[in-house]
Design a protein around this motif. Structure first.
Motif, short mmCIF file in Angstrom:
data_model
loop_
_atom_site.label_atom_id
_atom_site.label_comp_id
_atom_site.label_asym_id
_atom_site.label_seq_id
_atom_site.Cartn_x
_atom_site.Cartn_y
_atom_site.Cartn_z
N ASN A 1 0.84 -1.21 0.00
CA ASN A 1 0.00 0.00 0.00
C ASN A 1 0.88 1.25 0.00
OD1 ASN A 1 -1.78 2.12 0.68
ND2 ASN A 1 -3.12 0.72 1.79
N ALA B 1 0.23 4.00 1.05
CA ALA B 1 0.12 4.70 2.34
C ALA B 1 1.21 4.23 3.29
CB ALA B 1 -1.26 4.47 2.95
N CYS C 1 -5.54 6.38 9.31
CA CYS C 1 -6.81 7.09 9.15
C CYS C 1 -7.43 7.22 10.54
CB CYS C 1 -7.76 6.31 8.24
SG CYS C 1 -7.19 6.19 6.54
N SER D 1 -11.89 11.46 8.69
CA SER D 1 -11.48 10.56 7.60
C SER D 1 -12.68 10.19 6.75
CB SER D 1 -10.89 9.25 8.16
OG SER D 1 -9.87 9.47 9.08
N GLN E 1 -5.40 12.69 0.28
CA GLN E 1 -5.77 11.62 -0.67
C GLN E 1 -6.99 12.03 -1.52
OE1 GLN E 1 -4.55 7.41 0.57
NE2 GLN E 1 -5.77 8.09 2.30
N GLU F 1 -12.24 8.69 -2.90
CA GLU F 1 -12.19 7.23 -3.01
C GLU F 1 -13.18 6.74 -4.06
OE1 GLU F 1 -10.91 6.03 1.54
OE2 GLU F 1 -12.91 5.54 0.82
N TYR G 1 -12.18 1.21 -0.37
CA TYR G 1 -10.86 1.26 0.24
C TYR G 1 -10.16 2.58 -0.04
CZ TYR G 1 -6.52 -0.23 2.32
OH TYR G 1 -5.41 -0.32 3.12
N SER G 2 -9.88 2.85 -1.34
CA SER G 2 -9.15 4.08 -1.63
C SER G 2 -9.39 4.49 -3.07
CB SER G 2 -7.66 3.88 -1.33
OG SER G 2 -6.97 5.12 -1.36
N SER G 3 -8.46 5.26 -3.61
CA SER G 3 -8.55 5.71 -5.00
C SER G 3 -7.90 4.67 -5.91
CB SER G 3 -7.86 7.07 -5.14
OG SER G 3 -6.48 6.95 -4.80
N ILE H 1 -4.13 3.42 -5.27
CA ILE H 1 -3.92 2.51 -4.14
C ILE H 1 -4.57 1.16 -4.44
CG2 ILE H 1 -4.15 2.22 -1.65
CD1 ILE H 1 -2.65 4.81 -2.54
N ASN H 2 -5.79 1.20 -4.99
CA ASN H 2 -6.51 -0.05 -5.26
C ASN H 2 -5.77 -0.93 -6.25
OD1 ASN H 2 -8.51 0.87 -3.54
ND2 ASN H 2 -9.80 1.69 -5.18
N ASP I 1 -9.75 11.38 2.05
CA ASP I 1 -9.53 10.43 3.16
C ASP I 1 -8.18 10.73 3.80
OD1 ASP I 1 -9.74 8.40 4.96
OD2 ASP I 1 -9.24 6.80 3.55
#
Length: 374
Positions: free
Chosen positions: A64, A66, A116, A131, A172, A175, A234-236, A239-240, A262
């Motif tokens: 990840n 992050a 987060c 978040s 971020q 999402e 989960y995320s954008s 990241i996914n 986020d």
């Protein structure tokens, strides 16, 4: 004759110079106060040679970004301090359970995290405001609000814990609304949907009829494979994609309504933070501000390519229908209206601050948005 001589004598006497006054001994100038010897400028005390080591566990697995950028913050602190302050990065779950870092910081099992804030709703009812807040701060507005108001609010919220939030967040991008095995065409398609989500978004989806569960991001791939869940947020895309979610979710359903941003926040143990000398604190703050900014620029750029990679892989790229978006917005607004009446005084203060800032920044943005005639 005598008179004449007397007169001449008087004239001569009158012209004669007066006897010189014996000069008074010149006052010996008082010895100048020893010329203020310029006090040797205080040499700034040399930086302490004491070394400090902090264990920093992010909430994320190794793939990840992050976690990757959380580790970059650690590396930057270690390098900028010349090794006097070493931040050792660990992936989520390495020392304590992923997303449970805050309790571990409080008990000094670890010294910090990059996470987060909403993962801590179990201890702070206000945490969901920081978040992935539905209909909340955009990725453009979030860094400003957090810098000027949000970090202070977080530290007030966490005052009874031995933790401190460091200024400088990565907001971020919005999402993906849901990565799913099936499409969402109507509000009815949400009813009974087994969906992983978190924070206030979980409450909104529950009210819309989804069967909501929470699990750390590192467990999502297997949970989808095994049929434990049908969909998740989960995320954008950036990241996914890094998490290989293209392999388990046919539909990429887009809409910023559930999570317009986020924000990731860097936390440290407050006692250990307070024990650091000023120069090391400055290094930490500079590293957090710099690397989180770098992270946001990287994600914004990589999102463009990642979205195309999902499409090229064969995933269906769809937008959440307008009537479903309206249901999400209305449900979220109703949820926050209730919380404004029943929440803690701090909750109300934070919510009012966000709403006022969103309104003002939206108005400011509209003033600058070109609207040329057709």
């Amino acid at each position: 004759m005598v008179t004449a001589l007397a007169l001449v004598g008087a004239l001569v006497a009158g012209c004669a110079p007066a006897a010189p006054t014996t000069p008074t001994t010149p006052t010996t100038p008082t010895t100048p106060t020893t010329p203020t010897t310029p006090t040797t400028p205080t040499t700034p005390s040399a930086p302490s040679t004491e070394k400090f080591t902090f264990k920093i566990q992010t909430s994320f697995d190794a793939a990840n970004p992050a976690h990757i950028y959380g580790a970059k913050i650690c590396d930057a602190v270690t390098a900028m301090s010349g090794g006097r302050l070493e931040f050792k990065p660990f992936t989520g779950g390495s020392i304590v359970a992923a997303t449970k870092e805050m309790d571990a910081i409080d008990t000094k099992a670890i010294d910090g995290t990059y996470t987060c804030t909403m993962y801590n709703l179990d201890k702070w009812p206000e945490a969901g405001l920081f978040s992935a807040r539905p209909v909340g701060l955009t990725a453009e507005a979030a860094p400003v609000w957090f810098q000027e108001y949000g970090i202070d609010f977080i530290n007030r919220m966490a005052a009874k814990y031995d933790v401190v939030a460091i200024p400088g967040i990565c907001p971020q991008p919005p999402e993906v609304f849901a990565l799913s095995k099936k499409n969402i065409l109507t509000v009815n398609d949400i009813k009974g949907l087994r969906m992983r989500t978190s924070g206030d978004g979980g409450e909104i989806m529950t009210r819309l009829g989804a069967s909501v569960v929470f699990m750390p991001g590192g467990e999502l791939y297997e949970a989808m494979q095994r049929g434990v869940i049908d969909a998740f947020e989960y995320s954008s895309p950036s990241i996914n994609w890094a998490m290989s979610f293209q392999e388990i979710a046919e539909y990429q359903i887009f809409s910023a309504t559930r999570a317009p941003s986020d924000p990731l926040v860097f936390y440290l143990n407050k006692s250990r933070w307070n024990s650091l000398p000023a120069d090391l604190k400055a290094i930490v703050m500079a590293a957090v501000q710099s690397v989180t900014r770098e992270q946001q620029m990287w994600i914004d750029n990589d999102n463009i390519g990642a979205t195309q990679r999902f499409a090229d892989f064969g995933c269906k790229m769809v937008h959440l229908p307008p009537d479903v978006e309206r249901a999400v917005i209305d449900t979220a607004n109703a949820f926050y209206a209730e919380k404004a009446l029943t929440g803690t005084p701090l909750y109300k203060e934070i919510l009012e601050s966000q709403v006022a800032f969103i309104t003002a920044s939206t108005q400011q943005s509209s003033l600058n948005t070109p609207a040329p005639s057709a």
